[in-house]
Design a protein around this motif. Sequence first.
Motif, short mmCIF file in Angstrom:
data_model
loop_
_atom_site.label_atom_id
_atom_site.label_comp_id
_atom_site.label_asym_id
_atom_site.label_seq_id
_atom_site.Cartn_x
_atom_site.Cartn_y
_atom_site.Cartn_z
N ALA A 1 -6.88 -7.65 8.81
CA ALA A 1 -7.40 -6.32 8.43
C ALA A 1 -6.22 -5.38 9.03
O ALA A 1 -5.88 -4.32 8.41
CB ALA A 1 -8.80 -6.19 8.96
N GLU A 2 -5.82 -5.63 10.11
CA GLU A 2 -4.70 -4.91 11.03
C GLU A 2 -3.75 -5.10 10.26
O GLU A 2 -2.69 -3.80 10.01
CB GLU A 2 -4.78 -5.35 12.44
N ARG A 3 -3.19 -6.02 9.65
CA ARG A 3 -1.87 -6.07 9.09
C ARG A 3 -2.04 -5.26 7.60
O ARG A 3 -0.97 -4.60 7.60
CB ARG A 3 -1.60 -7.55 8.62
N ILE A 4 -3.07 -5.46 6.94
CA ILE A 4 -3.09 -4.65 5.56
C ILE A 4 -3.16 -3.22 6.15
O ILE A 4 -2.66 -2.30 5.11
CB ILE A 4 -4.47 -5.04 4.76
N ALA A 5 -3.86 -2.80 7.06
CA ALA A 5 -4.05 -1.41 7.41
C ALA A 5 -2.40 -0.91 7.72
O ALA A 5 -2.18 0.38 7.25
CB ALA A 5 -4.96 -1.19 8.62
N GLY A 6 -1.85 -1.53 8.45
CA GLY A 6 -0.37 -1.27 8.58
C GLY A 6 0.48 -1.23 7.29
O GLY A 6 1.35 -0.23 7.33
N TRP A 7 0.18 -1.91 6.48
CA TRP A 7 0.85 -1.95 5.31
C TRP A 7 0.58 -0.61 4.39
O TRP A 7 1.42 0.01 3.74
CB TRP A 7 0.56 -3.15 4.25
N ARG A 8 -0.57 -0.40 4.34
CA ARG A 8 -1.19 0.84 3.77
C ARG A 8 -0.75 2.11 4.18
O ARG A 8 -0.15 2.99 3.54
CB ARG A 8 -2.76 0.83 3.87
N ALA A 9 -0.31 2.23 5.49
CA ALA A 9 0.17 3.32 6.47
C ALA A 9 1.51 3.44 6.09
O ALA A 9 2.39 4.49 5.44
CB ALA A 9 -0.04 3.20 7.80
#
Length: 421
Positions: free
Chosen positions: A322-330
């Motif tokens: 979840a944290e990884r995908i959130a970082g990618w979206r940002a």
Amino acid sequence: MHMSPRLHLGVFFTGVGPQLVWTDPAFSTHTHIDTFVATAQTLERGLFDAFFLGEGLRVRENRGRVHDLDVAGRPDAITQLAALAAVTERIGLVATQNTTYNFPADLARRLASLDAVSGGRAGWNIVTTDNAWTGENFRRGGWLPHERRYERAGAFVETAKALWAGTAVDRHDDLISVTAPPTVPARPVLFQAGDSAGGRDLAARHADVVFSANTDYDKAVAYAADLRRRLAGYGRSADSLRILPGAAVVLGDTPAQAAEKAAWIQREQVTGPRALAFLEQYWGKDLSGYDPDGPLPDIEPAEGELDPSRGTIAIEHRTGKAERIAGWRALAAQRRLSIRDLVVEVTPQHSTFVGTPGQIADEWTRYVRDRAVDGFNILPQLLPGSIEDIVDKLVPELQERGVYRTAYEGTTLRDHLDLPA
């Protein structure tokens, strides 16, 4: 042993993975024997130490389906290298073979046979696997806890070495069960890949060559120092092991041309379908309906962490989804990246030396003279282009600097690597 440092070169012919630019019209057919013959003969013309075949024991998958962006159905490595022994004279022939899902007496005999038919040119790249996904091919899904795979590898190698030395083996414990007489005497060169503590210890105990991931100069120096300390702990000299990190090379007539070519290669390595497949591993959902040149998926990923059984995602990336995908979206929002742009940005890249032949020859000369490495195992992106460029442009520069052979001086792989007899 040579008094002055000498650079050793091999090629790691993987057959799978995003490092290969399949879209290039000049790319050689990757499942045809003619490609392997031409590659090995070109490397021999360039006085390379070894031709190194990677291998997988199961066809790659993505979300439970065969991953059709990689090669499937490549022949067994030992069989293929035996064929290459007949059409080459000097180059070493290294087979990747797994200690988790093979049997010691059987594999020892097959490797010894390759050594015999090639006149002492065989090598064994020792690898371990613990995932249930691969194990299903051997009716051993989930067999062997992760932390014990190097224990079995050590016992496996000890068994093979005893058989090659002409000693009968009668060993029965929870890792190895074998009663076998010696059959074919041999002494294949032992390669080992792995940066974990267990992998380094296995290398220090048994390996002749380490295939490492440390190409950054400072990291390479630290890795070499650590490995040589471990060698001493097992009563081995610093010169009993060669360190050949894996690296890619991009050559150009000018620095600007090399940089432009490297950027093109990186972009071509991530095709649209491959970019979507990469994200599907993390989203856990079918993303084939999305445009790889459009924005990131607007749907939430599936619940739960990544399934580690597929064997295609680095261990350090299997948690914190979840944290990884959130970082990618940002990152994508900040820089207005498409799916493909993002995957190009975040996909782990193989260490790549980019520059003119003279620049890279200078850099490699420093590495080998400082004993940071003993050479490199090259990961080609284009075939035959990457190999031909190194042989025709980089090798002469290395020879001019006095760190690369001008002719083979022996007939065996052990000779080429200047390993103790």
